[in-house]
Design a protein around this motif. Structure first.
Motif, PDB file in Angstrom:
ATOM      1  N   LYS A  11       0.857  -1.194   0.000  1.00  0.00           N
ATOM      2  CA  LYS A  11       0.000   0.000   0.000  1.00  0.00           C
ATOM      3  C   LYS A  11       0.883   1.231   0.000  1.00  0.00           C
ATOM      4  O   LYS A  11       0.600   2.237  -0.643  1.00  0.00           O
ATOM      5  N   ALA A  44       6.315  -9.786   6.927  1.00  0.00           N
ATOM      6  CA  ALA A  44       5.868  -8.497   7.449  1.00  0.00           C
ATOM      7  C   ALA A  44       6.751  -7.411   6.879  1.00  0.00           C
ATOM      8  O   ALA A  44       7.931  -7.645   6.588  1.00  0.00           O
ATOM      9  N   GLY A  90       7.248  -2.764   6.732  1.00  0.00           N
ATOM     10  CA  GLY A  90       6.784  -1.460   7.190  1.00  0.00           C
ATOM     11  C   GLY A  90       7.834  -0.427   6.874  1.00  0.00           C
ATOM     12  O   GLY A  90       8.949  -0.759   6.466  1.00  0.00           O
ATOM     13  N   ASP A 146       5.190   4.577   6.576  1.00  0.00           N
ATOM     14  CA  ASP A 146       3.758   4.599   6.889  1.00  0.00           C
ATOM     15  C   ASP A 146       3.523   4.396   8.386  1.00  0.00           C
ATOM     16  O   ASP A 146       2.375   4.346   8.839  1.00  0.00           O
ATOM     17  N   MET A 202       3.566   1.862  10.047  1.00  0.00           N
ATOM     18  CA  MET A 202       2.842   0.625  10.372  1.00  0.00           C
ATOM     19  C   MET A 202       3.677  -0.593  10.040  1.00  0.00           C
ATOM     20  O   MET A 202       4.602  -0.519   9.240  1.00  0.00           O
ATOM     21  N   CYS A 203       3.301  -1.723  10.664  1.00  0.00           N
ATOM     22  CA  CYS A 203       3.884  -2.995  10.273  1.00  0.00           C
ATOM     23  C   CYS A 203       2.729  -3.815   9.717  1.00  0.00           C
ATOM     24  O   CYS A 203       1.748  -4.071  10.426  1.00  0.00           O
ATOM     25  N   THR A 204       2.799  -4.179   8.454  1.00  0.00           N
ATOM     26  CA  THR A 204       1.729  -4.957   7.835  1.00  0.00           C
ATOM     27  C   THR A 204       2.192  -6.396   7.682  1.00  0.00           C
ATOM     28  O   THR A 204       3.295  -6.654   7.214  1.00  0.00           O
ATOM     29  N   TYR A 258       1.497 -10.173   6.087  1.00  0.00           N
ATOM     30  CA  TYR A 258       0.843 -10.834   4.952  1.00  0.00           C
ATOM     31  C   TYR A 258       0.958 -12.343   5.045  1.00  0.00           C
ATOM     32  O   TYR A 258       2.004 -12.875   5.427  1.00  0.00           O
ATOM     33  N   THR A 315      -3.454  -9.602   3.199  1.00  0.00           N
ATOM     34  CA  THR A 315      -3.072  -8.828   4.377  1.00  0.00           C
ATOM     35  C   THR A 315      -3.753  -9.422   5.589  1.00  0.00           C
ATOM     36  O   THR A 315      -4.981  -9.537   5.632  1.00  0.00           O
ATOM     37  N   ARG A 335      -2.816  -8.496   9.027  1.00  0.00           N
ATOM     38  CA  ARG A 335      -2.907  -7.496  10.094  1.00  0.00           C
ATOM     39  C   ARG A 335      -2.201  -6.222   9.674  1.00  0.00           C
ATOM     40  O   ARG A 335      -1.168  -6.274   9.006  1.00  0.00           O
ATOM     41  N   GLU A 336      -2.755  -5.086  10.124  1.00  0.00           N
ATOM     42  CA  GLU A 336      -2.027  -3.828   9.985  1.00  0.00           C
ATOM     43  C   GLU A 336      -1.776  -3.337  11.403  1.00  0.00           C
ATOM     44  O   GLU A 336      -2.728  -3.003  12.119  1.00  0.00           O
ATOM     45  N   ASP A 375      -0.818  -0.763  13.765  1.00  0.00           N
ATOM     46  CA  ASP A 375      -0.801   0.689  13.646  1.00  0.00           C
ATOM     47  C   ASP A 375      -0.823   1.332  15.016  1.00  0.00           C
ATOM     48  O   ASP A 375      -1.886   1.427  15.628  1.00  0.00           O
TER      49      ASP A 375
END
Lengths: 342, 71
Positions: free
Chosen positions: A100, A117, A119, A122, A124-126, A128, A137, A139-140, A142
């Motif tokens: 993203k 994962a 990040g 942004d 955040m740690c996303t 997958y 995805t 978890r995000e 945040d």
């Protein structure tokens, strides 16, 4: 007000006293150094590794890479907005994860191989799931108020993050919430590494300090100084009793946990570039450090001597990693390539 | 306003003292002993370190074998 000032003075005096006490205690056990202990070890000679593969696929600077536990898959992250999962034996790309936010700074592979994962700017740690038909995805995460500089999975249900907001954090992936926030650094946290037994972790930050933390208690147990600029990279020595740091001050240092101090510095007058990344060979004897000078220099960890160089990138080496089986070393660069050497 | 700052600084100072007390209290071993143990670990594991010992071409996962078989 006056009472506050009086109390501040008392506390400041106690702080100064404690700092002096700590320095004295460290000096008290400083009866030798690594070079003298290493005297009896044989030289490693010139370490000449060959380039075995150049992995092409990213379209912009590579910022991070991480080996999977199978020592075969590897994930890389680029500011072209993609994570790529590679089969390093064939050189094939297995999975492409579109991000993203393209401003990625860190990527990690879960020990299970099911999750990755990433990040960056942004904040955040996303996480997958890459085993699904197409990357999903999960978890995000945040909550950080600064960029994500590093992330490392403990398992499919827990992940550690380090952030430019000066904190590190342990997250529960089942709830997506923070479990423990580790505060003590006074500069951006740039890197973290989990101890082999996963009871502790170490962090390196822009306050030029490295810190050892109790992963379950949330406390900072030890603080290590010596660098004169940002610490960008940190890795445990394989037995978990020491760690190595890489800094913008152009040096790497090894610190021992049990003597609570630096035991050797890796630096060379001809090397005037900051250290961006580092990794160790399986015995801990070799340190592969990526520098801003486009090279990855190889150090003998015991003797403190440069013993080789991996040359071939056309821009800064931003990430390095040795897989669990120790069979090679991977370097990633701002030149958009990953190279495998052994 | 200034009261808040003063009490914040006080809290920070108290935390710093607490942290320093913790860090000061640990047991430390001699550097010579620590260094010797690190050296011993390296030497004991040297034979199992492919990057030190070398990877034989026949067994190199990153390099396909040279010969090509046609069936």
């Amino acid at each position: 007000m006056a009472a506050d000032k009086a109390e501040m003075d008392v506390l400041k005096k106690e702080c100064d006293g404690l700092r002096t006490q700590i320095e004295a205690a460290r000096k008290g056990v400083n009866d030798g150094n690594m070079s003298s202990a290493a005297g009896s070890a044989t030289d490693v000679g010139r370490v000449q590794l060959k380039l075995r593969k150049s992995l092409k696929g990213h379209l912009a600077k590579i910022y991070s890479m991480h080996w999977a536990s199978d020592s075969r898959s590897m994930v890389s992250a680029s500011q072209d907005g993609k994570l790529l999962v590679w089969d390093t034996h064939t050189g094939n790309k297995l999975v492409a994860v579109p991000l993203k936010s393209a401003w990625v700074m860190s990527v990690a592979f879960a020990p299970s191989g099911n999750l990755v994962a990433s990040g960056g700017l942004d904040n955040m740690c996303t996480v997958y799931n890459i085993k699904a038909a197409s990357p999903k995805t999960l978890r995000e995460l945040d909550a950080h108020t600064g960029y994500l500089s590093c992330c490392r999975f403990l398992s499919d249900t827990e992940i550690m993050t380090a952030s430019g907001d000066t904190t590190c954090c342990l997250w529960d992936l089942e709830t997506g919430k923070q479990k423990i926030i580790f505060t003590n650094h006074i500069g951006d946290c740039m890197s973290l590494a989990l101890s082999p037994d996963e009871n502790t972790f170490i962090s390196g930050a822009c306050d030029s300090l490295a810190k050892l933390w109790d992963l379950r208690e949330g406390t900072c147990k030890q603080t290590f100084s010596g660098h004169t600029s940002d610490i960008n990279a940190i890795q445990f020595f394989p037995n978990g009793n020491a760690f190595v740091t890489g800094s913008d001050d152009c040096s790497c240092k090894m610190y021992d946990l049990r003597s609570d101090q630096e035991v050797i510095t890796y630096q060379d007058a001809s090397l005037n570039a900051g250290v961006t990344s580092l990794t160790l060979s399986n015995s801990g004897r070799l340190i592969f450090a990526g520098y801003d000078d486009f090279n990855c220099h190889i150090w003998d960890s015991l003797k403190g001597e440069k013993v080789g160089v991996l040359s071939g990138h056309d821009n800064r080496v931003s990430c390095t990693g040795v897989p669990a089986d120790g069979m090679g070393v991977c370097t990633g660069s701002w030149d958009s390539f990953l190279k495998l050497w052994n | 306003m200034s009261n808040n700052n003063a009490s914040n600084n006080l809290i920070i100072a108290q935390r710093t003292v607490k942290q320093l007390r913790l860090e000061a209290s640990i047991r430390r071993i001699k550097v010579s002993q620590a260094a010797a143990e690190l050296r011993n670990f390296c030497l004991q594991n040297a034979s199992r370190d492919p990057l030190l010992v070398g990877v034989p071409s026949s067994d190199n996962p990153f390099r396909p074998p040279k010969s090509c078989s046609l069936f």
